[in-house]
Motif scaffolding. Structure first.
Motif, PDB file in Angstrom:
ATOM      1  N   ALA A 218       0.843  -1.212   0.000  1.00  0.00           N
ATOM      2  CA  ALA A 218       0.000   0.000   0.000  1.00  0.00           C
ATOM      3  C   ALA A 218       0.868   1.247   0.000  1.00  0.00           C
ATOM      4  O   ALA A 218       0.582   2.228  -0.716  1.00  0.00           O
ATOM      5  N   ASP A 219       1.942   1.232   0.768  1.00  0.00           N
ATOM      6  CA  ASP A 219       2.851   2.384   0.790  1.00  0.00           C
ATOM      7  C   ASP A 219       3.533   2.575  -0.567  1.00  0.00           C
ATOM      8  O   ASP A 219       3.754   3.708  -1.017  1.00  0.00           O
ATOM      9  N   VAL A 220       3.887   1.453  -1.214  1.00  0.00           N
ATOM     10  CA  VAL A 220       4.484   1.541  -2.548  1.00  0.00           C
ATOM     11  C   VAL A 220       3.520   2.216  -3.515  1.00  0.00           C
ATOM     12  O   VAL A 220       3.896   3.120  -4.277  1.00  0.00           O
ATOM     13  N   PHE A 221       2.257   1.785  -3.473  1.00  0.00           N
ATOM     14  CA  PHE A 221       1.265   2.365  -4.381  1.00  0.00           C
ATOM     15  C   PHE A 221       1.006   3.836  -4.067  1.00  0.00           C
ATOM     16  O   PHE A 221       0.772   4.637  -4.984  1.00  0.00           O
ATOM     17  N   ARG A 222       1.047   4.204  -2.800  1.00  0.00           N
ATOM     18  CA  ARG A 222       0.891   5.626  -2.453  1.00  0.00           C
ATOM     19  C   ARG A 222       2.027   6.451  -3.058  1.00  0.00           C
ATOM     20  O   ARG A 222       1.812   7.580  -3.530  1.00  0.00           O
ATOM     21  N   THR A 223       3.229   5.898  -3.016  1.00  0.00           N
ATOM     22  CA  THR A 223       4.370   6.589  -3.620  1.00  0.00           C
ATOM     23  C   THR A 223       4.197   6.699  -5.125  1.00  0.00           C
ATOM     24  O   THR A 223       4.406   7.770  -5.719  1.00  0.00           O
ATOM     25  N   TRP A 224       3.783   5.599  -5.752  1.00  0.00           N
ATOM     26  CA  TRP A 224       3.551   5.624  -7.193  1.00  0.00           C
ATOM     27  C   TRP A 224       2.480   6.650  -7.557  1.00  0.00           C
ATOM     28  O   TRP A 224       2.548   7.264  -8.621  1.00  0.00           O
ATOM     29  N   ASN A 225       1.521   6.837  -6.679  1.00  0.00           N
ATOM     30  CA  ASN A 225       0.417   7.750  -6.977  1.00  0.00           C
ATOM     31  C   ASN A 225       0.843   9.218  -6.946  1.00  0.00           C
ATOM     32  O   ASN A 225       0.057  10.098  -7.312  1.00  0.00           O
ATOM     33  N   THR A 226       2.065   9.489  -6.529  1.00  0.00           N
ATOM     34  CA  THR A 226       2.575  10.867  -6.561  1.00  0.00           C
ATOM     35  C   THR A 226       3.353  11.146  -7.848  1.00  0.00           C
ATOM     36  O   THR A 226       3.822  12.262  -8.055  1.00  0.00           O
ATOM     37  N   GLY A 227       3.504  10.120  -8.692  1.00  0.00           N
ATOM     38  CA  GLY A 227       4.274  10.277  -9.923  1.00  0.00           C
ATOM     39  C   GLY A 227       3.430  10.060 -11.154  1.00  0.00           C
ATOM     40  O   GLY A 227       2.245  10.379 -11.190  1.00  0.00           O
ATOM     41  N   ARG A 228       4.020   9.486 -12.173  1.00  0.00           N
ATOM     42  CA  ARG A 228       3.344   9.354 -13.466  1.00  0.00           C
ATOM     43  C   ARG A 228       2.203   8.352 -13.443  1.00  0.00           C
ATOM     44  O   ARG A 228       1.370   8.342 -14.353  1.00  0.00           O
ATOM     45  N   LEU A 229       2.146   7.491 -12.420  1.00  0.00           N
ATOM     46  CA  LEU A 229       1.047   6.544 -12.285  1.00  0.00           C
ATOM     47  C   LEU A 229      -0.130   7.130 -11.500  1.00  0.00           C
ATOM     48  O   LEU A 229      -1.087   6.413 -11.195  1.00  0.00           O
ATOM     49  N   ASP A 230      -0.077   8.389 -11.198  1.00  0.00           N
ATOM     50  CA  ASP A 230      -1.146   9.066 -10.462  1.00  0.00           C
ATOM     51  C   ASP A 230      -2.495   8.803 -11.135  1.00  0.00           C
ATOM     52  O   ASP A 230      -2.721   9.197 -12.276  1.00  0.00           O
ATOM     53  N   ILE A 370     -11.295   5.415 -14.848  1.00  0.00           N
ATOM     54  CA  ILE A 370      -9.911   5.354 -15.349  1.00  0.00           C
ATOM     55  C   ILE A 370      -9.240   6.727 -15.373  1.00  0.00           C
ATOM     56  O   ILE A 370      -8.215   6.898 -16.041  1.00  0.00           O
ATOM     57  N   ARG A 371      -9.795   7.682 -14.643  1.00  0.00           N
ATOM     58  CA  ARG A 371      -9.165   9.003 -14.614  1.00  0.00           C
ATOM     59  C   ARG A 371      -7.727   8.879 -14.113  1.00  0.00           C
ATOM     60  O   ARG A 371      -7.431   8.171 -13.160  1.00  0.00           O
ATOM     61  N   ALA A 372      -6.868   9.576 -14.818  1.00  0.00           N
ATOM     62  CA  ALA A 372      -5.436   9.468 -14.530  1.00  0.00           C
ATOM     63  C   ALA A 372      -4.733  10.730 -15.011  1.00  0.00           C
ATOM     64  O   ALA A 372      -5.146  11.352 -15.989  1.00  0.00           O
ATOM     65  N   ALA A 373      -3.658  11.074 -14.329  1.00  0.00           N
ATOM     66  CA  ALA A 373      -2.933  12.299 -14.649  1.00  0.00           C
ATOM     67  C   ALA A 373      -2.375  12.265 -16.068  1.00  0.00           C
ATOM     68  O   ALA A 373      -2.345  13.283 -16.759  1.00  0.00           O
ATOM     69  N   PHE A 374      -1.922  11.096 -16.524  1.00  0.00           N
ATOM     70  CA  PHE A 374      -1.260  11.066 -17.828  1.00  0.00           C
ATOM     71  C   PHE A 374      -2.237  11.288 -18.984  1.00  0.00           C
ATOM     72  O   PHE A 374      -1.816  11.500 -20.123  1.00  0.00           O
ATOM     73  N   LEU A 375      -3.548  11.298 -18.715  1.00  0.00           N
ATOM     74  CA  LEU A 375      -4.513  11.590 -19.774  1.00  0.00           C
ATOM     75  C   LEU A 375      -4.398  13.034 -20.260  1.00  0.00           C
ATOM     76  O   LEU A 375      -4.807  13.344 -21.385  1.00  0.00           O
ATOM     77  N   ASP A 376      -3.861  13.923 -19.445  1.00  0.00           N
ATOM     78  CA  ASP A 376      -3.562  15.276 -19.919  1.00  0.00           C
ATOM     79  C   ASP A 376      -2.600  15.217 -21.101  1.00  0.00           C
ATOM     80  O   ASP A 376      -2.760  15.936 -22.089  1.00  0.00           O
ATOM     81  N   ARG A 377      -1.605  14.365 -20.979  1.00  0.00           N
ATOM     82  CA  ARG A 377      -0.618  14.224 -22.049  1.00  0.00           C
ATOM     83  C   ARG A 377      -1.212  13.520 -23.262  1.00  0.00           C
ATOM     84  O   ARG A 377      -0.854  13.821 -24.403  1.00  0.00           O
ATOM     85  N   VAL A 378      -2.106  12.560 -23.019  1.00  0.00           N
ATOM     86  CA  VAL A 378      -2.775  11.881 -24.134  1.00  0.00           C
ATOM     87  C   VAL A 378      -3.610  12.892 -24.917  1.00  0.00           C
ATOM     88  O   VAL A 378      -3.571  12.936 -26.150  1.00  0.00           O
ATOM     89  N   ARG A 379      -4.355  13.716 -24.192  1.00  0.00           N
ATOM     90  CA  ARG A 379      -5.171  14.732 -24.850  1.00  0.00           C
ATOM     91  C   ARG A 379      -4.288  15.672 -25.670  1.00  0.00           C
ATOM     92  O   ARG A 379      -4.599  15.999 -26.820  1.00  0.00           O
ATOM     93  N   ALA A 380      -3.188  16.091 -25.084  1.00  0.00           N
ATOM     94  CA  ALA A 380      -2.287  17.014 -25.784  1.00  0.00           C
ATOM     95  C   ALA A 380      -1.690  16.367 -27.034  1.00  0.00           C
ATOM     96  O   ALA A 380      -1.531  17.026 -28.069  1.00  0.00           O
ATOM     97  N   ALA A 381      -1.389  15.065 -26.945  1.00  0.00           N
ATOM     98  CA  ALA A 381      -0.802  14.371 -28.100  1.00  0.00           C
ATOM     99  C   ALA A 381      -1.776  14.352 -29.273  1.00  0.00           C
ATOM    100  O   ALA A 381      -1.394  14.619 -30.423  1.00  0.00           O
ATOM    101  N   TYR A 382      -3.050  14.045 -28.995  1.00  0.00           N
ATOM    102  CA  TYR A 382      -4.040  14.003 -30.074  1.00  0.00           C
ATOM    103  C   TYR A 382      -4.431  15.409 -30.536  1.00  0.00           C
ATOM    104  O   TYR A 382      -4.788  15.598 -31.701  1.00  0.00           O
TER     105      TYR A 382
END
Length: 480
Positions: A218-230, A370-382
């Motif tokens: 759980a702590d690992v996932f909390r850490t991941w949630n502060t980065g690109r896997l947010d 499936i909301r996720a931070a990296f979807l901002d980048r997906v939107r920008a790419a398209y």
């Protein structure tokens, strides 16, 4: 019944319908509400009448009479025959220009059929995908409406008002005509299956290879949630893994039966991918993994068969392995989303839908599962390249996948050596390797097909279709 005053009507007041009705009312719309069981209608008004203006209706005629023109009727009942029954009940009471909105998880082919039939009567039929569960329905979902542009001109401001927001931007857009909205919602759910399975496989690897406890993971996932896997799914995974069962004191994840359920949208996605010839392999393997988890007799038959070896890791090795799993999870997640967007593009080509993939990514940034931070980048790419053939054609995503190569492969290899199932991680990697390969063994497949079925093949050195007379080696090939 009083004069027509309601901006929208909602029929079907189970959890999703009730919460959407409340959401409309909270945003200043007058909502006519109806349920097959009048007691449920009365209960909604009695309990939540202070949230806004509701007009209760006990019959279909009363509900229609309460609606302003053009009438907007949202149907929130079980998909399939129940939806058809409600449409059959209400359509004769409506007039040209009125709208029926199906906010359930309908199959897009049913939506296309209903839209075509109602269009003949001059009624707009809108298949609107609504994601976010009961909390999203109440506080702001992601909404994916299909149907005519004319219907969205009327409904759009209402949907945008009740939807989730990102920096004030509403998570609703007109996806496309007829069944486009429900198709996009179906693919959303297919991606959701893949995302959840990938996360589950990452957990299993950290548990079995890294020997971490659920609380440590759980702590690992909390850490991941502060980065690109947010993302929402990473966030709730940490909460689930940290939870302790009140009755036993054991980690919650250890007292839950390991057989996963599904409501059908994952299967629809896989079936549709096959129909389209769209290689949504990570989504498919995630769906099959759920099916396999529920095959109790089959699992019992396999259980005592030999597996791999599981050498223990030192703590420093476990930490290194954790970093590898993060890379593998992220790379596989990008592949799964790319497969989903590719499938939407393939369907748009097949059914004549004009779907803005950047806009779809945009409305998935909040309100949905499936909301996720990296979807901002997906939107920008398209947005930068609407005809982008793949997310991996975009330099930033390509660089990340390149950086993930070694740890991604080592993660899958470690799982294979130890006999730990990683169907979605493996499928994502295999998909990547299939599409990047300079030459595939499909050439041999074509030879086999021509041998047993005279299906012909194409050559690399000249155009045309060819057939070899395999039974007579001295006879030349023929061109068709």
């Amino acid at each position: 019944m009083s004069d027509a005053s309601a901006h929208i009507g909602v029929t079907g007041l189970a959890v999703m319908g009730r919460n959407l009705a409340r959401n409309f009312a909270r945003n200043g719309f007058t909502v006519a509400v109806h349920n097959r069981t009048p007691a449920r209608t009365r209960a909604l008004v009695d309990e939540f009448g202070h949230e806004g203006t509701f007009v209760p209706a006990e019959t279909a005629k009363e509900l229609v009479a309460a609606l302003q023109r053009p009438r907007r009727l949202m149907v929130m009942v079980q998909a399939g025959e129940a939806t058809d029954a409600v449409i059959d009940e209400f359509a004769p009471l409506l007039e040209a220009g009125d709208m029926i909105i199906d906010g359930g998880n309908a199959h897009f082919a049913d939506t296309r059929r209903r839209e075509a039939a109602l269009r003949e009567q001059g009624i707009h039929f809108v298949g609107a995908g609504v994601s976010g569960g009961e909390e999203g329905a109440l506080n702001g979902p992601s909404i994916m409406p299909g149907g005519s542009a004319e219907s969205y001109a009327v409904l759009g401001p209402m949907f945008e008002a009740i939807s989730a927001k990102v920096d004030g931007e509403p998570m609703s857009t007109h996806v496309g005509t007829d069944g486009a909205g429900h198709f996009v919602k179906m693919v959303h759910n297919g991606i959701e299956y893949a995302d959840m399975q990938l996360i589950a496989e990452a957990y299993d690897l950290l548990r079995q290879v890294g020997r971490y406890t659920p609380a440590e993971i759980a702590d690992v996932f909390r850490t991941w949630n502060t980065g690109r896997l947010d993302s929402y799914l990473i966030e709730i995974t940490a909460e689930v893994l940290a939870h302790t069962d009140a009755d036993t004191g054991l980690p919650f994840v250890d007292i839950v039966a390991d057989a996963a359920g599904q409501k059908g949208t994952g299967r629809w996605t896989v079936q549709s991918a096959l129909d389209l010839g769209s290689p949504a392999t990570a989504i498919a393997q995630a769906t099959f993994a759920r099916a396999a988890s529920s095959q109790e007799a089959l699992r019992t038959a396999y259980r005592e068969l030999p597996g791999g070896v599981s050498p223990d890791l030192t703590r420093s090795e476990a930490a290194r392995f954790t970093a590898q799993v993060e890379q593998a999870l992220y790379a596989s997640k990008v592949i799964a989303y790319d497969q989903g967007f590719t499938m939407i593009r393939d369907a748009a080509d097949e059914y004549g839908w004009d779907i803005d993939l950047g806009a779809v990514a945009g409305i998935w940034r909040a309100g949905c599962i499936i909301r996720a931070a990296f979807l901002d980048r997906v939107r920008a790419a398209y947005a930068e390249s609407p005809a982008l053939p793949s997310l991996l054609s975009q330099p930033e995503f390509a660089a990340e996948i390149t950086a993930a190569q070694v740890p991604w492969r080592e993660t899958v290899a470690s799982a294979t050596r130890r006999g730990i199932p990683v169907p979605a991680l493996s499928a994502a990697l295999a998909h990547y390797d299939t599409l990047r390969a300079g030459r595939l063994p499909a050439a041999l497949l074509q030879g086999q097909r021509d041998y047993f079925g005279a299906h012909t093949y194409r050559r690399t050195d000249r155009p045309g279709s060819f057939h070899t007379h395999w039974a007579k080696a001295d006879r030349p090939e023929t061109q068709s």
